[in-house]
Scaffold this active site. Structure first.
Site, PDB file in Angstrom:
ATOM      1  N   GLY A  16       9.785  -2.453  12.172  1.00 40.67           N
ATOM      2  CA  GLY A  16      10.760  -1.970  10.923  1.00 40.67           C
ATOM      3  C   GLY A  16      11.465  -3.401  10.725  1.00 40.67           C
ATOM      4  N   HIS A  49       1.984   5.378   9.871  1.00 42.83           N
ATOM      5  CA  HIS A  49       3.017   4.318  10.095  1.00 42.83           C
ATOM      6  C   HIS A  49       4.545   4.893  10.711  1.00 42.83           C
ATOM      7  CE1 HIS A  49       1.155   1.121   7.314  1.00 42.83           C
ATOM      8  NE2 HIS A  49       0.578   1.899   7.755  1.00 42.83           N
ATOM      9  N   GLU A  82      -4.139   1.526   2.302  1.00 39.42           N
ATOM     10  CA  GLU A  82      -2.589   1.857   2.591  1.00 39.42           C
ATOM     11  C   GLU A  82      -1.866   2.632   1.380  1.00 39.42           C
ATOM     12  OE1 GLU A  82       0.105  -0.816   4.538  1.00 39.42           O
ATOM     13  OE2 GLU A  82       1.410  -0.374   2.612  1.00 39.42           O
ATOM     14  N   ALA A  90      11.543   2.777   5.232  1.00 39.14           N
ATOM     15  CA  ALA A  90      12.568   2.007   6.055  1.00 39.14           C
ATOM     16  C   ALA A  90      13.960   2.629   6.105  1.00 39.14           C
ATOM     17  CB  ALA A  90      12.483   0.565   5.680  1.00 39.14           C
ATOM     18  N   GLN A 128       7.007  -7.733  -9.088  1.00 37.15           N
ATOM     19  CA  GLN A 128       6.977  -7.116  -7.827  1.00 37.15           C
ATOM     20  C   GLN A 128       6.495  -8.271  -6.909  1.00 37.15           C
ATOM     21  OE1 GLN A 128       3.406  -5.061  -7.718  1.00 37.15           O
ATOM     22  NE2 GLN A 128       4.091  -3.536  -6.515  1.00 37.15           N
ATOM     23  N   LYS A 130      -1.952   2.341  -6.547  1.00 36.83           N
ATOM     24  CA  LYS A 130      -2.507   1.973  -7.897  1.00 36.83           C
ATOM     25  C   LYS A 130      -4.287   2.334  -7.925  1.00 36.83           C
ATOM     26  CE  LYS A 130       0.920  -0.353  -9.751  1.00 36.83           C
ATOM     27  NZ  LYS A 130       1.674   0.028 -10.941  1.00 36.83           N
ATOM     28  N   ALA A 180       8.569  -4.136  18.545  1.00 38.43           N
ATOM     29  CA  ALA A 180       7.641  -2.826  18.257  1.00 38.43           C
ATOM     30  C   ALA A 180       6.919  -2.552  19.759  1.00 38.43           C
ATOM     31  CB  ALA A 180       6.529  -3.505  17.386  1.00 38.43           C
ATOM     32  N   HIS A 194       6.064 -14.363  11.745  1.00 41.25           N
ATOM     33  CA  HIS A 194       6.767 -13.422  11.134  1.00 41.25           C
ATOM     34  C   HIS A 194       8.500 -14.174  10.762  1.00 41.25           C
ATOM     35  CE1 HIS A 194      10.257 -10.624  11.693  1.00 41.25           C
ATOM     36  NE2 HIS A 194       9.284  -9.452  11.288  1.00 41.25           N
TER      37      HIS A 194
END
Ligand SMILES: Cc1cc2nc3c(=O)[nH]c(=O)nc-3n(C[C@H](O)[C@H](O)[C@H](O)COP(=O)(O)OP(=O)(O)OC[C@H]3O[C@@H](n4cnc5c(N)ncnc54)[C@H](O)[C@@H]3O)c2cc1C
Length: 288
Positions: A108, A77, A17, A51, A214, A274, A127, A151
């Protein structure tokens, strides 16, 4: 090609991704990353959908170029919250015109910066509504998100699984999981999903911890739990970025090696763009 056919013909499938660069960065920066990533021979590359809306057009353009120029399947996506039905219909048209055959259909997140946001006023609330519309519109391959720890908005994993089963029944080919750091959570989730009658492949999503700050934010956002072993690494190396990166690469490599030993259908790596660190992980585990 439909991505589901890859899982049917050869497992494990490696997928990666990436996210579009911010609008003030040239689009080409991501292609430098992609050129390195394709040397790993991924089955497909997925491109996130911003988003905040600022990088949305870039998702379609990047996904189209991956497919056309690099001859690698792409998974674009698409999130539906805050879109109208007409807007979604236009985006799906655009994806089709660009030859993109596979989409990751998502709701989202709710906007953090809009206190007046009211989901009941949205044309899309879940979704599965996007999945229904995409299925009715064209013959897309459709992936969707699964949340092994539940979730964050759903109090009970059992309820989340009922909602997931309904979503899959609307026409999902395969699921990709939210990140997790303890493989037992994934194995348990797959067992519970199968017991609920969810039969499509459930692909583990792995995010290497390369940066302590992060990862704290990501965990805050998605609610993933962090095992004590990993937490102690993050604490120990918080102010030693090179050591953190090394430890994170090793942790992710072990996690993936264990998943492969259990014959998972694929590995989906959240690359965070990365390429060098992802290359090291893929080489460590030898997935092709
Ligand atoms: C692999 C992956 C990729 C992602 N990529 C992106 C991206 O590119 N861009 C982005 O902005 N976000 C992305 N996300 C984050 C995602 O948008 C959020 O997790 C979002 O909060 C939920 O999306 P969803 O598609 O899982 O929603 P849904 O499946 O709609 O679920 C959301 C909540 O609603 C509940 N629910 C679902 N259906 C029903 C129903 N019928 N009745 C009652 N409750 C219901 C669920 O239990 C859950 O609590 C990604 C997540 C994953 C796991």
């Amino acid at each position: 090609m439909k991505i589901i056919d890859m899982y049917r013909s050869k497992q494990p499938v490696l997928s990666l991704e990436i996210f579009p660069p911010r609008p003030d960065y040239p689009l080409e920066t991501v292609f430098t990353t992609i050129e390195k990533l394709i040397r790993l021979h991924p089955g497909f590359i997925s491109v996130t959908y911003g988003a905040g809306g600022k990088t949305r057009d870039r998702t379609v353009e990047i996904a189209a170029r991956i497919k056309k120029n690099h001859k690698i399947e792409s998974l674009a996506h698409l999130t539906c919250v805050r879109h109208t039905r007409q807007e979604i219909s236009d985006i799906l048209d655009c994806l089709q015109e660009e030859g993109i055959q596979n989409i990751m259909a998502l709701r989202g997140d709710y906007p953090e910066d809009d206190p007046d946001f009211d989901i009941s006023k949205q044309e899309y609330r879940y979704a599965f509504e996007l999945i229904n519309d995409a299925r009715n519109k064209a013959d897309f391959g459709i992936a969707a998100a699964a949340h092994p720890e539940g979730h964050p908005e759903c109090r009970k994993l059992s309820e989340d699984l009922v909602n997931l089963k309904h979503k899959v029944d609307c026409g999902v080919d395969f699921l990709i999981t939210q990140l997790f750091f303890d493989n037992r959570i994934y194995y348990d989730f797959v067992d519970r999903a199968m017991a609920k009658g969810i039969e499509c492949p459930i692909i583990p999503g792995i995010m290497p911890v390369l940066n302590a700050k992060q990862i704290k934010r990501i965990i805050y956002l998605c609610g993933a739990s962090i095992p004590s072993k990993l937490l102690s690494l993050v604490d120990r190396y918080e102010y030693k970025p090179e050591d953190m990166e090394k430890a994170g690469i090793e942790y992710a490599s072990r996690q993936i090696a264990d998943l492969l030993s259990e014959h998972v259908p694929g590995i989906h790596l959240y690359t965070m763009n990365k390429a060098d660190q992802i290359t090291e992980i893929v080489n460590n585990v030898g997935i092709k």
